[in-house]
Design a protein around this motif. Structure first.
Motif, PDB file in Angstrom:
ATOM      1  N   TYR A   5      23.514  50.487 -11.444  1.00  0.00           N
ATOM      2  CA  TYR A   5      23.671  49.770 -12.838  1.00  0.00           C
ATOM      3  C   TYR A   5      21.924  48.892 -12.795  1.00  0.00           C
ATOM      4  CZ  TYR A   5      23.643  45.410 -16.420  1.00  0.00           C
ATOM      5  OH  TYR A   5      23.649  44.881 -17.092  1.00  0.00           O
ATOM      6  N   GLU A   6      21.352  48.800 -11.835  1.00  0.00           N
ATOM      7  CA  GLU A   6      19.675  48.643 -12.152  1.00  0.00           C
ATOM      8  C   GLU A   6      19.232  49.598 -12.326  1.00  0.00           C
ATOM      9  OE1 GLU A   6      16.268  47.853  -8.827  1.00  0.00           O
ATOM     10  OE2 GLU A   6      18.111  46.484  -9.317  1.00  0.00           O
ATOM     11  N   ARG A   7      19.650  51.721 -12.270  1.00  0.00           N
ATOM     12  CA  ARG A   7      19.265  52.650 -12.342  1.00  0.00           C
ATOM     13  C   ARG A   7      19.305  53.535 -13.836  1.00  0.00           C
ATOM     14  NH1 ARG A   7      18.109  50.885  -7.764  1.00  0.00           N
ATOM     15  NH2 ARG A   7      16.388  51.735  -6.791  1.00  0.00           N
ATOM     16  N   GLY A  47      24.434  41.697 -13.967  1.00  0.00           N
ATOM     17  CA  GLY A  47      24.160  42.408 -13.118  1.00  0.00           C
ATOM     18  C   GLY A  47      25.234  42.296 -11.609  1.00  0.00           C
ATOM     19  N   ARG A  68      26.578  39.629  -6.599  1.00  0.00           N
ATOM     20  CA  ARG A  68      25.346  40.374  -6.775  1.00  0.00           C
ATOM     21  C   ARG A  68      24.354  41.105  -5.897  1.00  0.00           C
ATOM     22  NH1 ARG A  68      22.944  37.371 -11.101  1.00  0.00           N
ATOM     23  NH2 ARG A  68      21.585  39.286 -10.944  1.00  0.00           N
ATOM     24  N   THR A  74      18.128  45.564  -4.641  1.00  0.00           N
ATOM     25  CA  THR A  74      17.902  46.584  -4.063  1.00  0.00           C
ATOM     26  C   THR A  74      16.119  45.564  -2.995  1.00  0.00           C
ATOM     27  OG1 THR A  74      18.745  48.516  -5.279  1.00  0.00           O
ATOM     28  CG2 THR A  74      16.418  48.708  -4.099  1.00  0.00           C
TER      29      THR A  74
END
Length: 301
Positions: A85-87, A112, A278, A281
């Motif tokens: 999701y972050e990417r 997130g 949560r 990274t």
């Protein structure tokens, strides 16, 4: 030599160097089983999630400890989907993942947070002498009595079978001196892969349970924060009526004795469970992958 992107992400935590670190390989298609095992061993996390394409779900995830493949891993699922999701590789909302434990739903919230459907939790009470469990944990058998109106030990399987052992006070849980061989023997006797000791005596006021996870059969001395165990124990205490519907979600804290505190939230009716948390990274790099061993299609660990 072939290289692949690899990540380490701390799951069930909101800051780095907390929670449970998991390896993540966002693009694992084309890798042989022995290569997956070698990567997991090199990364050294308790589990590494490998993300692959799937014909039956939005994606497939496979999970390897440094010693063997396992059917499902909660913290690695949270770590993988949070990293994707972050990417921008996955969108917020619900999707599906194929695993060795079946096709499961995963939901990523806008902030997130990742929620994973563990499906039906298989729970069975076990006839286990408390003295044997106490010996395996290195504590007095009295510490396993009078917990939640004599809550019975059980094996709970939300993708990874845990022997669930209630302990009366946080102090006793903190003083365990685990006998690795005794834990292995105990788990083999009840057909579990690990032992999850838990107490209702918590550090956080919002927490329901505090747990510690020991899985030497899977090569894990002590897992910091464990999604499959949290889902299983939350379903167990709900089904036994020790925790009623006013406690929702069930909040499980873990990892403080490993200096990696984390929190797992569990929504359960005592039959099925969703776990949420949560992830952060902490490492993003590339790893050189050894050539596949074409002479051996089966990994024996």
């Amino acid at each position: 030599m072939e290289t692949r992107q690899v990540l380490l992400a701390d799951a069930f935590a909101e800051e780095p160097m907390a929670g449970n670190p998991a390896g993540v390989v966002p693009e694992a298609d084309g890798l042989a089983d022995d290569q997956l095992a070698a990567i997991a061993n090199e990364l050294g996390a308790s589990e590494t999630a490998f993300v692959l394409g799937s014909d039956e779900a939005d994606r497939e995830l496979r999970f390897f400890t440094p010693e063997q493949e396992v059917d499902l891993c909660g913290h690695a699922t949270v770590a993988a989907h949070a990293a994707l999701y972050e990417r921008g590789a996955v969108d917020a909302g619900q999707s599906t993942m194929a695993t060795a434990a079946g096709v499961l739903d995963v939901e990523v919230k806008d902030d997130g947070t990742v929620w994973m459907d563990q499906g039906r939790v298989d729970l069975r009470e076990v006839d286990l002498p408390l003295a044997d469990a106490a010996d395996a944990l290195g504590i007095d058998a009295a510490a396993l009595r009078d917990v939640g109106a004599d809550l019975p030990p059980a094996v709970g399987d939300a993708g990874f079978p845990w022997l669930l052992v209630p302990v009366n006070y946080f102090e006793h849980l903190g003083n365990v001196a685990v006998d690795r061989e005794a834990v292995v023997d105990l788990c083999e006797r009840v057909d579990a892969m690990g032992l999850y000791a838990f107490t209702f005596d918590t550090l956080g006021g919002a927490s329901t349970l505090h747990g510690r996870a020991f899985a030497p059969r899977a090569g894990i001395a002590e897992d910091p924060v464990t999604g499959t165990a949290a889902g299983a124990v939350a379903a167990h205490v709900r089904r036994q009526g020790v925790v009623d519907e006013t406690v929702d979600p069930v909040v499980v804290e873990q990892g403080h004795f490993r200096d990696r505190p984390g929190t797992v939230r569990v929504e359960t009716d005592g039959v099925e469970a969703w776990v949420g948390g949560r992830a952060v990274t902490t490492l993003d790099g590339t790893l050189t992958v050894p050539p596949a061993d074409e002479t051996d299609d089966i990994i024996e660990v």
